[in-house]
Design a protein around this motif. Structure first.
Motif, PDB file in Angstrom:
ATOM      1  N   UNK A 167      56.664  51.387  45.879  1.00 12.79           N
ATOM      2  CA  UNK A 167      56.547  49.941  45.744  1.00 12.79           C
ATOM      3  C   UNK A 167      56.344  49.523  44.301  1.00 12.79           C
ATOM      4  N   UNK A 168      56.793  48.327  44.002  1.00 13.14           N
ATOM      5  CA  UNK A 168      56.276  47.541  42.885  1.00 13.14           C
ATOM      6  C   UNK A 168      55.825  46.244  43.529  1.00 13.14           C
ATOM      7  N   UNK A 169      54.573  45.918  43.330  1.00 14.18           N
ATOM      8  CA  UNK A 169      54.004  44.702  43.898  1.00 14.18           C
ATOM      9  C   UNK A 169      53.641  43.762  42.762  1.00 14.18           C
ATOM     10  N   UNK A 170      53.946  42.499  42.948  1.00 17.35           N
ATOM     11  CA  UNK A 170      53.673  41.472  41.945  1.00 17.35           C
ATOM     12  C   UNK A 170      52.668  40.505  42.557  1.00 17.35           C
ATOM     13  N   UNK A 171      51.619  40.217  41.808  1.00 17.48           N
ATOM     14  CA  UNK A 171      50.554  39.349  42.295  1.00 17.48           C
ATOM     15  C   UNK A 171      50.249  38.272  41.265  1.00 17.48           C
ATOM     16  N   UNK A 172      49.812  37.140  41.748  1.00 17.80           N
ATOM     17  CA  UNK A 172      49.212  36.122  40.893  1.00 17.80           C
ATOM     18  C   UNK A 172      47.796  35.919  41.392  1.00 17.80           C
ATOM     19  N   UNK A 173      46.857  35.866  40.450  1.00 20.41           N
ATOM     20  CA  UNK A 173      45.448  35.726  40.792  1.00 20.41           C
ATOM     21  C   UNK A 173      44.906  34.480  40.114  1.00 20.41           C
ATOM     22  N   UNK A 174      44.281  33.627  40.904  1.00 20.55           N
ATOM     23  CA  UNK A 174      43.643  32.418  40.378  1.00 20.55           C
ATOM     24  C   UNK A 174      42.249  32.320  40.990  1.00 20.55           C
ATOM     25  N   UNK A 175      41.272  32.033  40.146  1.00 16.66           N
ATOM     26  CA  UNK A 175      39.891  31.848  40.624  1.00 16.66           C
ATOM     27  C   UNK A 175      39.420  32.996  41.512  1.00 16.66           C
ATOM     28  N   UNK A 176      39.786  34.223  41.129  1.00 19.05           N
ATOM     29  CA  UNK A 176      39.303  35.406  41.832  1.00 19.05           C
ATOM     30  C   UNK A 176      39.994  35.702  43.153  1.00 19.05           C
ATOM     31  N   UNK A 177      41.096  35.025  43.453  1.00 21.04           N
ATOM     32  CA  UNK A 177      41.819  35.243  44.714  1.00 21.04           C
ATOM     33  C   UNK A 177      43.302  35.440  44.426  1.00 21.04           C
ATOM     34  N   UNK A 178      43.946  36.256  45.233  1.00 20.61           N
ATOM     35  CA  UNK A 178      45.386  36.453  45.133  1.00 20.61           C
ATOM     36  C   UNK A 178      46.062  35.229  45.747  1.00 20.61           C
ATOM     37  N   UNK A 179      46.937  34.584  44.975  1.00 18.69           N
ATOM     38  CA  UNK A 179      47.638  33.391  45.446  1.00 18.69           C
ATOM     39  C   UNK A 179      49.102  33.669  45.774  1.00 18.69           C
ATOM     40  N   UNK A 180      49.635  34.763  45.236  1.00 22.80           N
ATOM     41  CA  UNK A 180      51.009  35.176  45.526  1.00 22.80           C
ATOM     42  C   UNK A 180      51.063  36.693  45.492  1.00 22.80           C
ATOM     43  N   UNK A 181      51.743  37.272  46.488  1.00 24.61           N
ATOM     44  CA  UNK A 181      51.864  38.724  46.598  1.00 24.61           C
ATOM     45  C   UNK A 181      53.283  39.017  47.063  1.00 24.61           C
ATOM     46  N   UNK A 182      54.063  39.666  46.199  1.00 25.68           N
ATOM     47  CA  UNK A 182      55.442  40.030  46.520  1.00 25.68           C
ATOM     48  C   UNK A 182      55.580  41.550  46.439  1.00 25.68           C
ATOM     49  N   UNK A 183      56.075  42.151  47.509  1.00 21.55           N
ATOM     50  CA  UNK A 183      56.315  43.595  47.553  1.00 21.55           C
ATOM     51  C   UNK A 183      57.807  43.871  47.429  1.00 21.55           C
ATOM     52  N   UNK A 184      58.165  44.710  46.440  1.00 22.95           N
ATOM     53  CA  UNK A 184      59.541  45.174  46.237  1.00 22.95           C
ATOM     54  C   UNK A 184      59.580  46.646  46.637  1.00 22.95           C
ATOM     55  N   UNK A 185      60.438  46.986  47.590  1.00 24.30           N
ATOM     56  CA  UNK A 185      60.534  48.361  48.069  1.00 24.30           C
ATOM     57  C   UNK A 185      61.854  48.559  48.801  1.00 24.30           C
ATOM     58  N   UNK A 186      62.144  49.792  49.137  1.00 22.70           N
ATOM     59  CA  UNK A 186      63.396  50.175  49.784  1.00 22.70           C
ATOM     60  C   UNK A 186      63.197  50.249  51.300  1.00 22.70           C
TER      61      UNK A 186
END
Length: 152
Positions: A102-121
């Motif tokens: 996997x490569x996972x992309x996250x955005x974190x605001x105010x101590x919480x994950x607001x976006x989580x995208x998983x790239x995988x086969x």
């Protein structure tokens, strides 16, 4: 949640540890109320939004497994954005197993994950899962589906 709220890497690390432990309650504590989870191979029309629906989505694949582990890898961050290269091992009670990169992309605001995208086969999973896996997935509760087209 016992992580430094101002450290996006610590938030993402804690989130993945909770997922690796399949500690759904702890995982929910890392996700913002409007967090979007997007499994990129499946597409934005089948995303999940909010801790409750994200966990419903994750449980479809992970809860029935006899064994599940996340193995940490490279983690990079730029402000609120965190990219995490890692792999997971899935094991079914019937003996099949899959190693998923996997490569996972996250955005974190105010101590919480607001976006989580998983790239995988997706093939790495479907080629090693037991024959019943797709049938079980097809009959699962899909009430979590959120169309994130244009949002993620």
């Amino acid at each position: 949640m016992s992580v430094e709220h101002n450290d996006p890497k610590a938030v993402v690390t804690g989130m993945w540890q909770a997922l690796s432990d399949r500690d759904w309650q702890a995982l929910a504590g890392f996700l913002a109320d409007d967090c979007i989870y997007l499994d990129v191979p499946v597409g934005p029309a089948a995303a999940a939004r909010g801790p409750e629906d994200i966990i419903k989505r994750l449980k479809i694949g992970l809860e029935p497994l006899a064994g599940y582990a996340n193995f940490p890898g490279l983690m990079l961050h730029d402000g609120a954005d965190v990219m995490y290269e890692h792999h997971e091992e899935w094991q079914w009670a019937s003996g099949e197993s899959a190693l998923l990169k996997f490569v996972s992309v996250h955005q974190v605001r105010d101590g919480k994950v607001t976006l989580w995208k998983d790239y995988w086969d997706m093939g790495a999973l479907s080629n090693h899962a037991p024959p019943s896996w797709l049938a079980d997935f097809a009959t699962a509760d899909m009430s979590w589906i959120f169309d994130a087209t244009g949002l993620a």
